[in-house]
Motif scaffolding. Sequence first.
Motif, PDB file in Angstrom:
ATOM      1  N   GLU A 179       1.522 -21.236   6.940  1.00 14.70           N
ATOM      2  CA  GLU A 179       2.093 -20.447   8.037  1.00 14.70           C
ATOM      3  C   GLU A 179       1.701 -18.987   7.879  1.00 14.70           C
ATOM      4  O   GLU A 179       1.810 -18.423   6.785  1.00 14.70           O
ATOM      5  N   GLY A 180       1.199 -18.386   8.952  1.00 21.19           N
ATOM      6  CA  GLY A 180       0.822 -16.974   8.916  1.00 21.19           C
ATOM      7  C   GLY A 180      -0.549 -16.733   8.323  1.00 21.19           C
ATOM      8  O   GLY A 180      -0.998 -15.602   8.222  1.00 21.19           O
ATOM      9  N   ASP A 181      -1.229 -17.817   7.927  1.00 19.43           N
ATOM     10  CA  ASP A 181      -2.558 -17.693   7.340  1.00 19.43           C
ATOM     11  C   ASP A 181      -3.575 -18.222   8.362  1.00 19.43           C
ATOM     12  O   ASP A 181      -3.199 -18.803   9.385  1.00 19.43           O
ATOM     13  N   THR A 182      -4.872 -17.965   8.093  1.00 25.97           N
ATOM     14  CA  THR A 182      -5.893 -18.472   9.023  1.00 25.97           C
ATOM     15  C   THR A 182      -6.879 -19.392   8.318  1.00 25.97           C
ATOM     16  O   THR A 182      -7.748 -19.967   8.962  1.00 25.97           O
ATOM     17  N   TYR A 183      -6.726 -19.529   6.989  1.00 24.62           N
ATOM     18  CA  TYR A 183      -7.657 -20.352   6.217  1.00 24.62           C
ATOM     19  C   TYR A 183      -6.936 -21.556   5.615  1.00 24.62           C
ATOM     20  O   TYR A 183      -5.776 -21.428   5.202  1.00 24.62           O
ATOM     21  N   PRO A 184      -7.629 -22.703   5.527  1.00 26.22           N
ATOM     22  CA  PRO A 184      -7.044 -23.834   4.803  1.00 26.22           C
ATOM     23  C   PRO A 184      -6.999 -23.537   3.303  1.00 26.22           C
ATOM     24  O   PRO A 184      -7.951 -22.971   2.750  1.00 26.22           O
ATOM     25  N   ARG A 185      -5.886 -23.861   2.679  1.00 21.59           N
ATOM     26  CA  ARG A 185      -5.699 -23.654   1.234  1.00 21.59           C
ATOM     27  C   ARG A 185      -5.264 -24.975   0.615  1.00 21.59           C
ATOM     28  O   ARG A 185      -4.631 -25.793   1.287  1.00 21.59           O
TER      29      ARG A 185
ATOM     30  N   VAL B 257      -9.141   8.577  12.007  1.00 19.71           N
ATOM     31  CA  VAL B 257      -9.257   7.310  11.271  1.00 19.71           C
ATOM     32  C   VAL B 257      -8.087   6.409  11.671  1.00 19.71           C
ATOM     33  O   VAL B 257      -7.002   6.886  11.999  1.00 19.71           O
ATOM     34  N   LEU B 258      -8.354   5.103  11.626  1.00 22.32           N
ATOM     35  CA  LEU B 258      -7.355   4.119  12.064  1.00 22.32           C
ATOM     36  C   LEU B 258      -6.596   3.574  10.861  1.00 22.32           C
ATOM     37  O   LEU B 258      -7.197   3.044   9.920  1.00 22.32           O
ATOM     38  N   LEU B 259      -5.288   3.703  10.883  1.00 21.47           N
ATOM     39  CA  LEU B 259      -4.448   3.116   9.832  1.00 21.47           C
ATOM     40  C   LEU B 259      -3.495   2.101  10.453  1.00 21.47           C
ATOM     41  O   LEU B 259      -3.236   2.129  11.662  1.00 21.47           O
ATOM     42  N   CYS B 260      -3.010   1.190   9.615  1.00 22.65           N
ATOM     43  CA  CYS B 260      -2.093   0.145  10.073  1.00 22.65           C
ATOM     44  C   CYS B 260      -0.782   0.248   9.303  1.00 22.65           C
ATOM     45  O   CYS B 260      -0.789   0.400   8.084  1.00 22.65           O
ATOM     46  N   ARG B 261       0.320   0.151  10.038  1.00 17.16           N
ATOM     47  CA  ARG B 261       1.631   0.164   9.378  1.00 17.16           C
ATOM     48  C   ARG B 261       1.985  -1.275   9.042  1.00 17.16           C
ATOM     49  O   ARG B 261       2.024  -2.132   9.929  1.00 17.16           O
ATOM     50  N   ARG B 262       2.213  -1.554   7.781  1.00 16.43           N
ATOM     51  CA  ARG B 262       2.330  -2.919   7.292  1.00 16.43           C
ATOM     52  C   ARG B 262       3.621  -3.599   7.748  1.00 16.43           C
ATOM     53  O   ARG B 262       4.708  -3.044   7.596  1.00 16.43           O
ATOM     54  N   ALA B 263       3.463  -4.839   8.248  1.00 18.30           N
ATOM     55  CA  ALA B 263       4.615  -5.634   8.670  1.00 18.30           C
ATOM     56  C   ALA B 263       5.114  -6.516   7.532  1.00 18.30           C
ATOM     57  O   ALA B 263       6.133  -7.194   7.671  1.00 18.30           O
ATOM     58  N   ILE B 264       4.374  -6.537   6.421  1.00 20.34           N
ATOM     59  CA  ILE B 264       4.710  -7.441   5.312  1.00 20.34           C
ATOM     60  C   ILE B 264       4.769  -6.683   3.989  1.00 20.34           C
ATOM     61  O   ILE B 264       4.187  -5.609   3.848  1.00 20.34           O
ATOM     62  N   GLU B 265       5.478  -7.268   3.041  1.00 21.65           N
ATOM     63  CA  GLU B 265       5.506  -6.713   1.683  1.00 21.65           C
ATOM     64  C   GLU B 265       4.218  -7.096   0.964  1.00 21.65           C
ATOM     65  O   GLU B 265       3.622  -8.110   1.302  1.00 21.65           O
ATOM     66  N   PRO B 266       3.764  -6.349  -0.048  1.00 21.48           N
ATOM     67  CA  PRO B 266       4.362  -5.080  -0.473  1.00 21.48           C
ATOM     68  C   PRO B 266       4.006  -3.930   0.460  1.00 21.48           C
ATOM     69  O   PRO B 266       3.022  -4.014   1.189  1.00 21.48           O
ATOM     70  N   GLY B 267       4.835  -2.914   0.458  1.00 18.95           N
ATOM     71  CA  GLY B 267       4.547  -1.723   1.246  1.00 18.95           C
ATOM     72  C   GLY B 267       4.938  -1.846   2.710  1.00 18.95           C
ATOM     73  O   GLY B 267       4.421  -1.106   3.553  1.00 18.95           O
ATOM     74  N   ARG B 268       5.868  -2.736   3.031  1.00 20.19           N
ATOM     75  CA  ARG B 268       6.283  -2.906   4.432  1.00 20.19           C
ATOM     76  C   ARG B 268       6.740  -1.559   5.013  1.00 20.19           C
ATOM     77  O   ARG B 268       7.482  -0.822   4.369  1.00 20.19           O
ATOM     78  N   GLY B 269       6.254  -1.258   6.241  1.00 25.44           N
ATOM     79  CA  GLY B 269       6.645  -0.011   6.902  1.00 25.44           C
ATOM     80  C   GLY B 269       5.757   1.164   6.555  1.00 25.44           C
ATOM     81  O   GLY B 269       5.847   2.218   7.176  1.00 25.44           O
ATOM     82  N   ARG B 270       4.882   0.978   5.561  1.00 24.24           N
ATOM     83  CA  ARG B 270       3.994   2.074   5.167  1.00 24.24           C
ATOM     84  C   ARG B 270       2.586   1.862   5.731  1.00 24.24           C
ATOM     85  O   ARG B 270       2.222   0.763   6.118  1.00 24.24           O
ATOM     86  N   TRP B 271       1.803   2.951   5.749  1.00 20.11           N
ATOM     87  CA  TRP B 271       0.480   2.941   6.369  1.00 20.11           C
ATOM     88  C   TRP B 271      -0.608   2.596   5.368  1.00 20.11           C
ATOM     89  O   TRP B 271      -0.538   3.000   4.213  1.00 20.11           O
TER      90      TRP B 271
END
Lengths: 183, 183
Positions: free
Chosen positions: B18-24, A52-66
């Motif tokens: 910034e960092g988004d893809t949708y108009p808000r 399964v494909l997981l992503c390690r988060r670059a943003i909060e909340p949970g930055r650095g976690r999968w």
Amino acid sequence: MNFCSHCGSHDLKLRVPEGDTYPRISCGNCQTIHYQNPKVVTGCLPVWEDKVLLCRRAIEPGRGRWNVPSGYLENGESVAEGARREVREEAAAEVTIDYLITLYDIERINQVYLQFVGQLVDGVFGIGPESLECKLFTQAEIPWEEIAFTSSAFTIRNYFRDRERGTTTLYQGSYPDRGLINP
Amino acid sequence: MNFCSHCGSHDLKLRVPEGDTYPRISCGNCQTIHYQNPKVVTGCLPVWEDKVLLCRRAIEPGRGRWNVPSGYLENGESVAEGARREVREEAAAEVTIDYLITLYDIERINQVYLQFVGQLVDGVFGIGPESLECKLFTQAEIPWEEIAFTSSAFTIRNYFRDRERGTTTLYQGSYPDRGLINP
């Protein structure tokens, strides 16, 4: 909410509108009622072979976690479309949706999680701008201690349960875990 | 939305943050971004013996037509709790939830329907303030031409399909009917 978004008045009060049973933010000037409702978080666990494909988060909340690629459902899209978009945004990958595996309530933050299982098209993925890293994991490799959210752990755990049993189940859960949908 | 609900400014513009893809809708004065997302409509089809309970709506939209008890999910409640509340409000009845039968998207009005099948406790019901009438129907008695919403027709039809087959399926649909969750 400090001002009425309809008329700009500062005269906002919590009151129960006629025929309603809940207090709502209501404008004393133009009488507009400002309803506030939970948001849907939609996502998809991409499957490729036994992984399964997981992503390690670059943003909060949970930055650095999968995490299972997930995010707020947007106006104008279906829940399944939103799930495919999230996989595209977070893992630069395409999925075909198989089935809805998770309905998960987090009432305290007014979120409803709907997560699917899908097939990772051609096994191809990249790294989306909200991710530090994307990676395929076998069941034994899942970094359980570094999963970002309880909803994701719930979906991943139940996916492997389904795969072991050859089933496609809708699992219902919540945070905190109440165990039952009839309290 | 005419005014920023945070600062009261009239300086609102549609722009892609910034960092988004949708108009808000974004405030030029205080920079608050006003996200708008779909709402969850939760409901439950109450079952008693070989019958299902429908409510004839006392309010628009669909006044005078029959419906599966349903309404907007409220902040602070789970989807199943909301479904039980709607049955209480519309049919003055209690249900125990059996299973989620319907995920139904109406993207054009930003609604996601989640409807359960449940058991009507003791077969007891009344008439809620939003209903003109509540009534138990066998499959043959369902007033198909007078059902208020396509989502309700979808749920009722699929419930009888499930019952015939002895299954508890999650059916996914949309209005207009796209037939497939992978477009």
